[in-house]
Scaffold this active site. Structure first.
Site, PDB file in Angstrom:
ATOM      1  N   ASN A 157      21.977 -11.233 -13.454  1.00  0.00           N
ATOM      2  CA  ASN A 157      21.585 -11.763 -12.148  1.00  0.00           C
ATOM      3  C   ASN A 157      20.404 -10.955 -11.627  1.00  0.00           C
ATOM      4  OD1 ASN A 157      21.424 -12.925  -9.663  1.00  0.00           O
ATOM      5  ND2 ASN A 157      23.425 -12.254  -8.930  1.00  0.00           N
ATOM      6  N   GLY A 387      32.664 -10.151  -8.668  1.00  0.00           N
ATOM      7  CA  GLY A 387      33.596 -10.908  -9.485  1.00  0.00           C
ATOM      8  C   GLY A 387      34.185 -10.033 -10.579  1.00  0.00           C
TER       9      GLY A 387
END
Length: 1137
Positions: A157, A387
């Site tokens: 990311n 997460g």
């Protein structure tokens, strides 16, 4: 027919996974892929939203979309994150239920963007107004600041959140936002000193180097080249599609909107620069005479620049890197640090400095965005947290993150089941117990206070003796060996002895999302999170306000020998608090999934998505939802949707909606076991029943469409025929009218022609008669004119002859007179010439006689004496003229007579100087002692304020009276006069500014030789008395206002309530007298007068910035003060012409 589109209309795949038939992992993935390929990135599981990251911009977040989903039922439109946000907001506003939105998913799945979309939607649909818009803007602008300092590029990311964030947004009873509170969890501070390959440090480092101006970088002692800093990874210094310079400007603007002062922003940037400088400090080994190794700084340039930024003595910090002091009760032991320990201390300081800076930023933002009202608020929480993470190399950070996700999964299952059970009970439906995997056993393995992994890690860190990662693993192998979810190569469980996929220095936990292998290396050090006390004390000694706040334990007055809590203990407590907070709110879930690891659009990797579906427990969530009834709907929309399937309910049902649904289901002969009636909803057990109803509805809609088409076509043909018939009648009428009009115009045109011919003949006949008559009249006139002309010419010739004769006589007479005049003129000229010649000869003769006479007396010295005589006459004439033209006696009169001759230049200048000195002396001799004191004060005011404050020119013409209230004579102030023992030098009425609202309160201001007194204007009661020795400085603006701040010395008795912000029309006189009194006191330094349009004022424990701007004040021509937020007072000053 219904007017609104439903979730079931024009559906690509299945919009709600609860309705998926058949339900399997393959069909689940196929449905996700089908919707993803058609840009449908949102899918429901009941009230849970699945969000697929599209890795590109989609036109589904426009203001039109916001209005489309506003105040709509959750299932009324196609799946969207706006539907969940609207449902949560309306439940909070209308039902007074606190809400929380839990956003979970893997790194790169789009959690941060999802939280932004939720907040932007809520900001768009809530109320409007100046204060509300300001709160919304501050809440939204807190995101760029936290992203810059807490996000970084990872392999998965480009904008990965490296901290957990939970924001409580507070609303009033109308649903308008009042403020918010942000909580942060476990910043990944190890990233500050080391980043994995292909990843970056936190964004703010690169944004500062790219976007700051050259002047700013020079002040921060930084270079724009990223390669010069050891803490910044070079292989991914720049990210494609990311403009760090533009992002830096965005962050600076966001900090200003949130409420950061300029000095606070500069302090933050100085700390960021200090972290970069800290990474460049390197050490070299040195051997001591006792055989111990110690370390020394190699190149002290970076250390020197860092100390200059933070205001630390270089020697103090250098010693803290080389020595460590251990205190035990009353004993202190100092030991040297080798090179490895010095590098550990440097990195520990860098991590703690950045982590504490980040926590301070969160606290500072909370101070700006917190709700001001004390009443009860409605709360919507938004949780954006890491997460589940499974890397090739998993360490302490991944263990803590996965522990948090286990707790979130546990509360997700519990709250989902509780919600289902509550709905069944509320609707009167029999509750069926649902079997599901309870991960409480995994949570117990990790957090049990006795045998949990975190408890054993804390126990290992706190026990005396040698503590290593290996001893910690041995303890796990001893206590957790029999646990069904714990695996280790060295445990007593023999089935893992030959498992070569499990290294010796690792252990494996079977999480709900799958098995994760953890390497124990670094667990103990990261859990200790140890910062040497010497470094804390060195930081506290810094001459930097922010550093002192970040390292309070370094204060000598706060020495605490108790060991600080471990990182694991702190995070466990934070997670516990978070879980208790979430259980008090109504939950809403967003499950984020990333479709591929390449961060590319239009790519769907089934294996990756399948893995995320498993560890997010989505299939289990669908089974829980379908364990009872797969679909439920309120009676009104159900009847509205399916009423055309029964003749009794079509087109309108006039009874209760439930009875209409019962009639409908009975008419369709749906088996009774396939549905149940609740109090307000119908519950359908199997998706096949719902699809049966949808298929019947589709067929019925087709039949209804054909019927509507038939009726419409007949109506259209009849309408066309009637229109044509009506048109034919209109056309015929218009034609008959046209024919008659044409015939009438033809007759009229013929009549007009005949009339014109007859009228023309008559007109021509009359014209001939008139012409003949006119010709006769003209002939008579011509004959008369010729006759009169002949007579006139004859008379003219006679007159001309007479005039010619008279003119000849005049000319002859004029010639004779001219001749006589010229003769007389010549005679007079000749006579004058003779007289002039006689005068000239006589003058020459007299001159000759005088020269002969003078030669007898002067001879050769005559020229010199004549010269001296001439000069004396010139000087005498100069002084006489100067006496007549002297200027006035005013010292400011700069006029002086002009110099008549150049040789008098020096004398002229010197006389002007002497006259001016004499004139000033005469002027001064007229002064009294009081007048001298006033002029001295005026001179002092000129030195302080001339060309520095716009109010000064208007004060020049005002006399400094001092006692404007006549306090000695006025009986109204007799009590106040008796309370003041000393002579009053100045007494006037001023305004004391209230910090809460910026309004002024009238006060009596008294100045004596030793103190400043503030008293109530009405009662004369003394409100405050400040000794002049307690005054530190005075601050005023550059504008034409009368605001000034009396700043008190820190620690003085008068500084308990803070500084004074006052306003007076006689500001120049007040500050001048204060300054002269302080300068006359030999015991103290003269009072400092600061002139700036922005300064800080200390109110009790808070510092408030007073900012002056030019604008249009509410009071007309006077300045007005207004509170902008907790830390800013803004003064509007009229623009100077």
């Amino acid at each position: 027919m219904e007017g609104k589109a439903s979730l079931l209309d024009n559906m690509i795949g299945v919009g709600d996974m609860v309705l998926l038939e058949p339900l399997s992992e393959d069909s689940f993935l196929e449905n996700l892929k089908k919707r993803f390929d058609h840009n449908e990135i949102y899918t429901y599981i009941g009230s849970v939203v699945i969000s697929m990251n599209p890795y590109r911009s989609l036109p589904i977040y426009t203001p039109e979309k916001v209005e489309e989903y506003r105040n709509r039922n959750f299932y009324e439109l196609s799946p969207h994150i706006y539907a969940l946000a609207d449902e949560a907001y309306r439940s909070l506003r209308d039902q007074d239920k606190d809400q929380c939105i839990l956003i979970t998913g893997e790194s790169g799945a789009g959690k941060t963007e999802a939280s932004k979309l939720v907040m932007s939607y809520v900001a768009a649909v809530c109320g409007k107004g100046q204060e509300v818009n300001k709160v919304k803007e501050q809440l939204l602008q807190s995101n760029p600041v936290l992203e810059a300092f807490g996000n970084a590029k990872t392999v998965r990311n480009d904008n990965s959140s490296r901290f957990g964030k939970y924001m409580d947004i507070e609303f009033d009873f109308k649903g308008d936002p009042l403020g918010g509170v942000i909580s942060n969890y476990l910043l990944e501070k190890s990233r500050v000193v080391k980043q994995p390959r292909g990843e970056r440090n936190f964004h703010v480092f690169y944004q500062l180097l790219s976007g700051a101006s050259d002047e700013t970088l020079k002040k921060l002692k930084l270079d724009r080249d990223v390669s010069k800093y050891n803490y910044l990874c070079l292989d991914s210094a720049s990210v494609s599609g990311v403009d760090d310079a533009a992002n830096f400007r965005t962050v600076r603007n966001a900090m200003q909107i949130v409420g950061f002062m300029e000095d606070e922003v500069q302090s933050v940037l100085q700390l960021v620069a200090a972290v970069l400088k800290l990474g460049n400090i390197e050490f070299k080994p040195e051997s001591r005479s006792n055989g111990l190794d110690e370390s020394r700084v190699k190149d002290k340039n970076d250390l020197k620049e860092m100390c200059e930024l933070l205001g630390i003595e270089q020697s103090v910090l250098e010693r803290a890197f080389s020595y460590r002091t251990v205190e035990a009760k009353s004993e202190k032991v100092s030991t040297t640090l080798n090179v490895a320990q010095a590098y550990y201390a440097r990195d520990a300081l860098a991590k703690n400095l950045y982590s504490r800076l980040f926590s301070w930023l969160v606290t500072r933002i909370n101070g700006s965005i917190k709700a001001q009202a004390k009443t009860r608020h409605k709360v919507m929480g938004v949780l954006d947290i890491y997460g589940f993470e499974i890397f090739e190399d998993n360490s302490f950070e991944q263990f803590i993150i996965n522990y948090c996700n286990e707790k979130l999964q546990q509360i997700f299952i519990e709250l989902t089941l509780r919600e289902e059970q509550e709905e069944y009970i509320r609707e009167g439906i029999e509750w069926t117990n649902i079997e599901y995997f309870n991960n409480a056993v995994i949570c117990d393995l990790m957090e049990n206070n006795q045998n949990g992994i975190l408890a054993m890690l804390d126990e290992e860190c706190l026990r005396p003796g040698t503590v290593t990662d290996e001893t910690f693993l041995d303890k796990l192998n001893t206590i957790c060996a029999e646990h069904q979810h714990f695996e280790s190569r060295l445990s007593k469980n023999s089935k893992f002895l030959t498992d070569h996929s499990l290294p010796h220095n690792c252990f494996r936990i079977q999480h709900y999302a799958g098995k994760v292998l953890y390497r124990v290396e670094g667990f103990v050090d990261k859990n200790n999170d140890l910062l040497y006390r010497d470094l804390s004390q060195a930081m506290y000694k810094a001459n930097h306000n922010l550093i002192k706040q970040l390292f309070p334990e370094g204060s000598p007055a706060k020495i605490n020998l108790k060991r600080p809590p471990t990182a694991g203990f702190q995070f466990k407590a934070s997670v516990g608090t978070l879980m208790r907070n979430l259980q008090t709110k109504n939950p809403n879930y967003i499950r984020c999934i990333k479709p591929n690891d390449k961060k590319a659009s239009h790519i769907f990797t089934e294996s990756l998505v399948c893995h995320q579906v498993r560890y997010l427990g989505l299939m289990e969530n669908v089974r829980v939802r379908r364990a009872g009834y797969a679909f439920r709907q309120a009676y009104e929309p159900c009847l509205e949707r399916y009423k055309m399937l029964c003749k009794k309910t079509w087109p309108h049902w006039k009874g209760p909606a439930r009875q209409g649904v019962e009639v409908l289901m009975a008419d369709l002969k749906v088996p009774a076991e396939e549905y149940s009636y609740g109090r307000s909803k119908i519950f359908i057990r199997n998706p096949r029943t719902l699809f049966f109803l949808e298929e019947r509805r589709r067929q019925c809609l087709q039949d209804l469409a054909a019927l509507i088409q038939k009726i419409y076509r007949g109506w259209k043909c009849r309408r066309q025929f009637l229109l044509m018939k009506k048109s034919q009648v209109v056309v015929a009428a218009w034609y008959r009218r046209y024919a008659q009009e044409k015939k009438y115009k033809k007759i009229k045109r013929a009549t007009t022609v005949m009339q014109s011919y007859a009228r023309g003949w008559q007109a021509r006949k009359l014209l001939r008669q008139l012409k003949h008559q006119k010709r006769c009249e003209e002939a008579a006139t011509t004959i008369a004119a010729y006759w009169h002309g002949t007579q006139a010419r004859t008379e003219l010739r006679q007159l001309k002859e007479e005039a010619r004769n008279k003119h000849a006589v005049s000319v002859i007479w004029a010639g004779w007179q001219g001749t006589k005049a010229r003769r007389e003129l010549r005679r007079l000229k000749e006579e004058a010439r003779r007289k002039h010649a006689v005068a000239v000869i006589w003058a020459y003769w007299q001159g000759l006689k005088v020269r002969r006479e003078y030669r007898k007396f002067f001879r050769a010295n005559a020229g010199k004496k004549i010269y001296n005589f001439t000069v004396q006459r010139i000087i005498q004439k100069y002084f006489l003229n100067l006496r007549k033209n002297l200027p006035s006696m005013s010292p400011i009169d700069k006029s002086w007579p002009t110099r008549p001759y150049s040789f008098l230049d020096g004398v002229h200048t010197e006389l002007r100087r002497i006259f001016h000195l004499w004139r000033c002396k005469k002027y001064r001799s007229q002064f009294t002692e009081e007048k001298k004191a006033v002029y001295e004060e005026k001179l002092e005011a000129s030195k302080l304020f001339k060309d520095r404050k716009a109010l000064y020119p208007s004060s020049v013409s005002q006399s400094f009276k001092g006692d404007y209230l006549e306090i000695n004579k006025n009986p109204k102030y007799q009590k106040l006069h008796s309370a003041v023992d000393e002579k009053v030098l100045l007494a006037d009425t001023i305004s004391k500014i209230n910090r809460a609202n910026g309004k002024g309160t009238p006060r009596i201001f008294l100045l004596t030789k030793k103190s400043v007194v503030l008293a109530d204007q009405k009662t004369g009661q003394v409100k405050a008395s400040v000794p002049l020795l307690d005054l530190a400085s005075v601050s005023v603006s550059k504008q034409s206002d009368g605001f000034f701040a009396l700043k008190l010395k820190e620690g003085s008795a008068s500084a308990v309530k803070g500084d004074f912000l006052l306003s007076s029309e006689r500001l120049i006189e007040i500050i001048t007298k204060l300054y002269r009194l302080s300068a006359a006191n030999a015991e103290r330094v003269p009072l400092s007068v600061d002139i700036s349009d922005e300064f800080l004022v200390q109110f009790k424990t808070d510092k408030v910035c007073v900012k002056f701007i030019q604008g249009s004040p509410r009071n007309g021509n006077s300045a007005s003060c207004k509170r902008k937020n907790n830390r800013l007072l803004e003064v509007s000053v009229p623009s100077t012409p």
